[in-house]
Design a protein around this motif. Structure first.
Motif, PDB file in Angstrom:
ATOM      1  N   LEU A 129       0.836  -1.203   0.000  1.00 60.72           N
ATOM      2  CA  LEU A 129       0.000   0.000   0.000  1.00 60.72           C
ATOM      3  C   LEU A 129       0.870   1.252   0.000  1.00 60.72           C
ATOM      4  CD1 LEU A 129      -2.762  -0.943   2.617  1.00 60.72           C
ATOM      5  CD2 LEU A 129      -2.690  -1.418   0.171  1.00 60.72           C
ATOM      6  N   THR A 130       0.260   2.379  -0.334  1.00 61.54           N
ATOM      7  CA  THR A 130       0.997   3.638  -0.303  1.00 61.54           C
ATOM      8  C   THR A 130       1.053   4.148   1.141  1.00 61.54           C
ATOM      9  OG1 THR A 130      -0.965   5.010  -0.555  1.00 61.54           O
ATOM     10  CG2 THR A 130       0.067   4.204  -2.581  1.00 61.54           C
ATOM     11  N   ALA A 131       1.871   5.172   1.345  1.00 60.40           N
ATOM     12  CA  ALA A 131       1.988   5.746   2.685  1.00 60.40           C
ATOM     13  C   ALA A 131       0.631   6.263   3.157  1.00 60.40           C
ATOM     14  CB  ALA A 131       3.008   6.880   2.661  1.00 60.40           C
ATOM     15  N   ALA A 132      -0.067   6.962   2.262  1.00 59.75           N
ATOM     16  CA  ALA A 132      -1.375   7.522   2.636  1.00 59.75           C
ATOM     17  C   ALA A 132      -2.379   6.414   2.931  1.00 59.75           C
ATOM     18  CB  ALA A 132      -1.888   8.420   1.511  1.00 59.75           C
ATOM     19  N   GLN A 133      -2.339   5.347   2.135  1.00 60.30           N
ATOM     20  CA  GLN A 133      -3.274   4.232   2.361  1.00 60.30           C
ATOM     21  C   GLN A 133      -3.009   3.555   3.703  1.00 60.30           C
ATOM     22  OE1 GLN A 133      -2.550   1.981  -1.211  1.00 60.30           O
ATOM     23  NE2 GLN A 133      -4.355   2.790  -2.256  1.00 60.30           N
ATOM     24  N   ASN A 134      -1.731   3.416   4.066  1.00 58.90           N
ATOM     25  CA  ASN A 134      -1.399   2.820   5.363  1.00 58.90           C
ATOM     26  C   ASN A 134      -2.006   3.634   6.501  1.00 58.90           C
ATOM     27  OD1 ASN A 134       0.526   0.404   5.757  1.00 58.90           O
ATOM     28  ND2 ASN A 134       1.318   1.407   3.923  1.00 58.90           N
ATOM     29  N   LEU A 135      -1.817   4.934   6.434  1.00 60.56           N
ATOM     30  CA  LEU A 135      -2.360   5.795   7.492  1.00 60.56           C
ATOM     31  C   LEU A 135      -3.889   5.737   7.486  1.00 60.56           C
ATOM     32  CD1 LEU A 135       0.083   8.787   7.009  1.00 60.56           C
ATOM     33  CD2 LEU A 135      -0.058   7.330   9.022  1.00 60.56           C
ATOM     34  N   ASP A 136      -4.455   5.687   6.297  1.00 59.69           N
ATOM     35  CA  ASP A 136      -5.913   5.627   6.163  1.00 59.69           C
ATOM     36  C   ASP A 136      -6.473   4.348   6.809  1.00 59.69           C
ATOM     37  OD1 ASP A 136      -8.335   6.757   4.402  1.00 59.69           O
ATOM     38  OD2 ASP A 136      -8.342   4.580   4.313  1.00 59.69           O
TER      39      ASP A 136
ATOM     40  N   GLY B  61     -11.803   4.435  14.053  1.00 55.85           N
ATOM     41  CA  GLY B  61     -13.076   5.127  13.869  1.00 55.85           C
ATOM     42  C   GLY B  61     -12.977   6.452  13.145  1.00 55.85           C
ATOM     43  N   LEU B  62     -11.794   6.815  12.651  1.00 55.30           N
ATOM     44  CA  LEU B  62     -11.696   8.071  11.901  1.00 55.30           C
ATOM     45  C   LEU B  62     -12.232   7.856  10.492  1.00 55.30           C
ATOM     46  CD1 LEU B  62      -8.082   9.231  12.869  1.00 55.30           C
ATOM     47  CD2 LEU B  62     -10.224   9.688  14.041  1.00 55.30           C
ATOM     48  N   SER B  63     -12.737   8.928   9.900  1.00 50.37           N
ATOM     49  CA  SER B  63     -13.214   8.816   8.514  1.00 50.37           C
ATOM     50  C   SER B  63     -13.379  10.209   7.920  1.00 50.37           C
ATOM     51  CB  SER B  63     -14.553   8.072   8.475  1.00 50.37           C
ATOM     52  OG  SER B  63     -15.515   8.798   9.204  1.00 50.37           O
ATOM     53  N   GLY B  64     -13.679  10.231   6.644  1.00 46.53           N
ATOM     54  CA  GLY B  64     -14.016  11.476   5.955  1.00 46.53           C
ATOM     55  C   GLY B  64     -12.897  12.501   5.941  1.00 46.53           C
ATOM     56  N   ASP B  65     -13.303  13.770   5.994  1.00 48.61           N
ATOM     57  CA  ASP B  65     -12.336  14.867   5.897  1.00 48.61           C
ATOM     58  C   ASP B  65     -11.377  14.882   7.078  1.00 48.61           C
ATOM     59  OD1 ASP B  65     -13.374  15.645   3.533  1.00 48.61           O
ATOM     60  OD2 ASP B  65     -14.640  17.238   4.365  1.00 48.61           O
ATOM     61  N   GLY B  66     -11.895  14.520   8.259  1.00 51.10           N
ATOM     62  CA  GLY B  66     -11.048  14.507   9.462  1.00 51.10           C
ATOM     63  C   GLY B  66      -9.864  13.580   9.280  1.00 51.10           C
ATOM     64  N   LEU B  67     -10.143  12.408   8.754  1.00 52.20           N
ATOM     65  CA  LEU B  67      -9.070  11.436   8.534  1.00 52.20           C
ATOM     66  C   LEU B  67      -8.113  11.932   7.459  1.00 52.20           C
ATOM     67  CD1 LEU B  67      -7.729   8.672   8.917  1.00 52.20           C
ATOM     68  CD2 LEU B  67      -9.419   7.701   7.367  1.00 52.20           C
ATOM     69  N   LYS B  68      -8.693  12.489   6.388  1.00 51.04           N
ATOM     70  CA  LYS B  68      -7.858  12.975   5.290  1.00 51.04           C
ATOM     71  C   LYS B  68      -6.895  14.060   5.788  1.00 51.04           C
ATOM     72  CE  LYS B  68     -10.096  12.835   1.364  1.00 51.04           C
ATOM     73  NZ  LYS B  68     -11.015  13.234   0.293  1.00 51.04           N
ATOM     74  N   ARG B  69      -7.453  14.941   6.626  1.00 52.43           N
ATOM     75  CA  ARG B  69      -6.639  16.036   7.162  1.00 52.43           C
ATOM     76  C   ARG B  69      -5.522  15.483   8.047  1.00 52.43           C
ATOM     77  NH1 ARG B  69     -10.742  19.010   8.194  1.00 52.43           N
ATOM     78  NH2 ARG B  69     -11.043  18.247  10.301  1.00 52.43           N
ATOM     79  N   ARG B  70      -5.897  14.525   8.891  1.00 54.35           N
ATOM     80  CA  ARG B  70      -4.924  13.945   9.820  1.00 54.35           C
ATOM     81  C   ARG B  70      -3.798  13.235   9.057  1.00 54.35           C
ATOM     82  NH1 ARG B  70      -2.352  14.558  14.410  1.00 54.35           N
ATOM     83  NH2 ARG B  70      -1.830  12.607  15.427  1.00 54.35           N
ATOM     84  N   VAL B  71      -4.183  12.511   7.991  1.00 59.01           N
ATOM     85  CA  VAL B  71      -3.180  11.815   7.177  1.00 59.01           C
ATOM     86  C   VAL B  71      -2.216  12.837   6.575  1.00 59.01           C
ATOM     87  CG1 VAL B  71      -2.878  10.498   5.028  1.00 59.01           C
ATOM     88  CG2 VAL B  71      -4.600   9.782   6.680  1.00 59.01           C
ATOM     89  N   GLY B  72      -2.768  13.927   6.062  1.00 54.52           N
ATOM     90  CA  GLY B  72      -1.941  14.976   5.478  1.00 54.52           C
ATOM     91  C   GLY B  72      -0.970  15.566   6.498  1.00 54.52           C
TER      92      GLY B  72
END
Lengths: 310, 439
Positions: free
Chosen positions: A89-96, A103-114
């Protein structure tokens, strides 16, 4: 944040953890220092609810690790010794993936991954499969995965094993930065310099027992050892130098060691001006000078009778 | 169970070229080779022997020839014309799979309108498909009727009497229907005869129209008690239909083993430790792995079946749902088959060695390499317990014997129950050893 009382764990006849007790305060970096097989990973496994203890008790963030394991798991992050990321998997996918497990999801998760990718300086590589990463990049991602759900306590089990000095420095800086942001860290290592550099307090563990506990200064103070100063001098002057040293304050012992004159003293730095002046009066300089301060290695050697990496 | 764990495993599988080759391309390649060897492209290779069908009755030569031609063109039957008593005996003895009864009034029914009633005797234990015969008979009757219609359409004036050629045309000559009417009303015998001729022609056309608007045939199927069906008699004539279930399930077993072994890979890589440190039950990990194995297997089967259909004209069952249900049940069972093994072995290497051995033995017993009927008696008894064999039987029944879901429902149920039992065993092993079992 962490209270450990008389923790015990056996694997058959082997006592992996034999009555370990310590506490870690909020925002503290606590190091468990010991060689491979000392019981560091077992201790972390019990605290992170992965293994049941055979005896004693442990609480993390106010929750008993045995009775309230789910509550503990929500508050902790675990960074295993292995590179526990999915190489395909990619780095972002691993964090996702790991973010969603908490229980994280949506924009919150995307922001946190970034945020985490930026913190680990991996933003440019976010969408590359991890298998193409260098060892240091993988290690940094390994730590970020443990942080994706913003835990209160982070367990880091030898996170710098197998990487070069430069990558290790970046990781230690990263951990220091996270700690300054308020994260409590329990850090296991068998690298003395890491424990000295990073940890507020250190527990020295050997054969499952905590043999010493305190800040670096407190631990070295426990040794009660003195600085050792060695200097090169012509053999003809050795006797005269030893006689002179006998009158110098702080010097508690002097002798010859492998072709050099060696002094034991309370403070090696205070001896240097005296020594320099004595040699200068005889037309000589300070050559091949060594000042050896007592360190955790000395402490470990003194307590266990063997070097840390033996 | 966390969907994210299943999605994660599917993503990893999709990103892993080796896994794709093992689970998709290799089975496709091997099945392709087997298909070409035994089935031929488009199902044109060596075929299974024809189905013995007795035909009872003494219809006019026209019908007899048409029926012979229709059955022969289907390429499925070895036809024997015989009498009723002989046919009854042959069906009972299994020498004929069925007997078709042709009614004596077949020709009148065809040409005067009305439904032609045929009879079909078949052995109740036989997998003979009456639907195929019905379609052939319908086509035959339709062709006979169409032939008559074409005759009338092409030569309508053949009905006119000699010397009256052009009489109908003369009758309808003119600009208005009033003129035609006056000509009929005031006209002489020639005009009246032309008018009668025209009416007759119209009546025939109306009768033809009525004939096509009614059901062409009615095939009344009756079971006749007889001997047990010969297992070697096969419904499908495409060899690929018989090979694919065994091969497909065999490859599915390897895919399932690979999916279960992922527990070892995740443990050795440390990711399992990380997952178990998250707030989810460890049973979630096992159930997710089962789902992943099942989906992975289903994907593999879908590709195999699609390739079989496109390249080898494989039969996909009598309806849209029988084969998918059987495939899901088979994948569910195989997905759970290797989980206990993954939990009791120490590492991937150990699991791989044991798992390969188990797969080969089960493949042999289940009928992936040779039909279980060819095994020695004592082995057949053991083979009946091989769960992969149940999956192969269910798939073969649907694909090669064209049996609907209700016929294979007991096998499907058995597969699902076995799957649940194996999952329960996996969870019990895990519970017995605690989370340490996965560390």
């Amino acid at each position: 944040m962490i209270q450990v009382r008389d923790l015990r764990k056996n694997f058959g006849d082997v006592k992996a953890v034999a009555g370990v007790s310590f506490e870690v305060g909020q925002g503290e970096v606590f190091g468990l220092l010991g060689p491979n097989g000392a019981g560091k990973t077992t201790t972390i496994s019990i605290l992170s609810t992965l293994l049941p203890a055979d005896g004693g008790s442990a609480r993390v963030c106010g929750h008993d690790v045995a009775a309230e394991s789910h509550a503990v798991r929500r508050r902790i992050g675990v960074v295993p010794q292995e590179l526990a990321v999915y190489e395909e998997l990619t780095a972002a996918q691993n964090l996702d993936v790991f973010g969603r497990l908490y229980g994280l999801s949506g924009d919150g998760l995307k922001r946190r991954v970034g945020e985490l990718l930026e913190l680990a300086e991996l933003s440019e590589h976010a969408n590359r499969p991890v298998k193409g990463f260098s060892g240091g990049m993988k290690r940094r991602l390994n730590i970020m995965v443990g942080l994706v759900h913003a835990p209160d306590v982070l367990f880091l089990d030898e996170p710098t094993v197998g990487i070069d000095a430069q990558a290790r420095t970046r990781i230690l800086d990263l951990i220091g930065q996270m700690n300054r942001d308020g994260l409590t860290v329990l850090y296991t290592t068998h690298y003395l310099e890491e424990a000295e550099h990073l940890c507020d307090r250190i527990g020295v563990i050997d054969h499952g027992e905590l043999v010493a506990l305190g800040s670096k200064e407190e631990l070295i103070g426990q040794i009660g050892e003195q600085d050792t100063v060695r200097v090169a001098a012509p053999p003809a002057l050795w006797e005269e130098l030893l006689q002179a040293a006998a009158s110098w304050e702080d010097v508690t012992a002097a002798g010859i060691h492998r072709g050099k004159v060696q002094f034991q003293c309370l403070d090696g730095a205070s001896l240097l001006p005296l020594l320099g002046r004595w040699l200068a009066e005889r037309g000589l300089g300070l050559h091949q000078l060594e000042v050896i301060r007592p360190d955790l290695e000395s402490l470990y050697l003194k307590i266990t009778g063997r070097a840390l990496r033996e | 169970m966390r969907t994210v764990l299943i999605v994660k495993d599917l993503r990893r599988w999709w990103s892993d070229r080796n896994a794709l080759v093992i689970t998709l391309l290799l089975p496709l390649l091997l099945s392709g080779v087997l298909g070409v060897s035994f089935g031929g492209f488009g199902g044109g290779g060596p075929q299974i022997e024809t189905i013995p069908l007795d035909v009872v009755g003494d219809p006019p030569a026209m019908v007899r020839d048409a029926l012979d031609r229709a059955l022969d063109e289907a390429g499925l039957f070895a036809v024997t014309w015989t009498d009723s008593a002989t046919a009854r005996t042959r069906v009972a003895a299994g020498k004929a799979r069925a007997a078709l009864l042709v009614p004596p009034d077949v020709l009148e029914r065809v040409f005067n309108g009305g439904t032609v009633v045929f009879g079909l005797w078949k052995d109740p234990g036989s997998v003979f498909q009456a639907q195929i015969v019905q379609e052939i008979l319908e086509r035959m009757v339709l062709m006979l009727k169409a032939g008559e219609a074409a005759y009338f359409g092409a030569w309508p004036l053949d009905w006119a009497q000699p010397g009256q050629d052009g009489a109908i045309a003369e009758l309808f000559q003119g600009d208005s229907s009033l003129e035609v009417w006056r000509r009929i009303a005031d006209g002489g015998p020639q005009a009246k005869a032309a008018w009668e001729e025209f009416r007759t022609l119209m009546d025939h056309r109306a009768a033809l129209q009525d004939a096509f608007s009614e059901p062409l045939i009615d095939l009344r199927v009756e079971d006749r008690e007889g001997a047990a069906p010969d297992p070697q008699e096969m419904a499908s004539r495409n060899m690929f239909d018989w090979i694919l279930p065994g091969m497909g399930i065999f490859f599915l077993m390897f895919a399932a083993m690979n999916a279960a072994a992922d527990l070892h890979r995740e443990r050795e890589g440390g990711t399992l430790r990380r997952i178990l440190a998250a707030p989810l039950g460890s049973a979630d990990v096992i159930l997710s792995k089962w789902c992943y194995a099942m989906l992975n297997g289903l994907l593999q089967l879908t590709v195999l079946l699609a390739a079989g259909k496109v390249l080898f004209r494989m039969n996909l069952g009598p309806d849209l749902w029988s084969l998918p249900v059987v495939a899901v049940a088979g994948a569910a069972l195989l997905g759970s088959l290797y989980l206990p093994l993954a939990l009791i072995t120490r590492n991937e290497k150990q699991m791989s060695s044991l798992g390969t051995g188990i797969t080969l033995v089960l493949g042999m017993l289940g009928g992936s390499f040779v039909p279980t009927d060819n095994l020695p008696g004592f082995l057949q008894k053991i083979a009946a317990l091989a769960p992969n064999g149940w999956a192969i039987r269910a798939m073969t029944d649907v694909i090669a014997r064209d049996e609907p879901l209700r016929e294979v429902a007991p096998l499907v149920l058995r597969l699902l129950i076995a799957s649940m039992v194996l999952l329960a065993v996996s969870l019990a092993i895990h519970r017995g050893r605690g989370r340490e079992a996965l560390l």
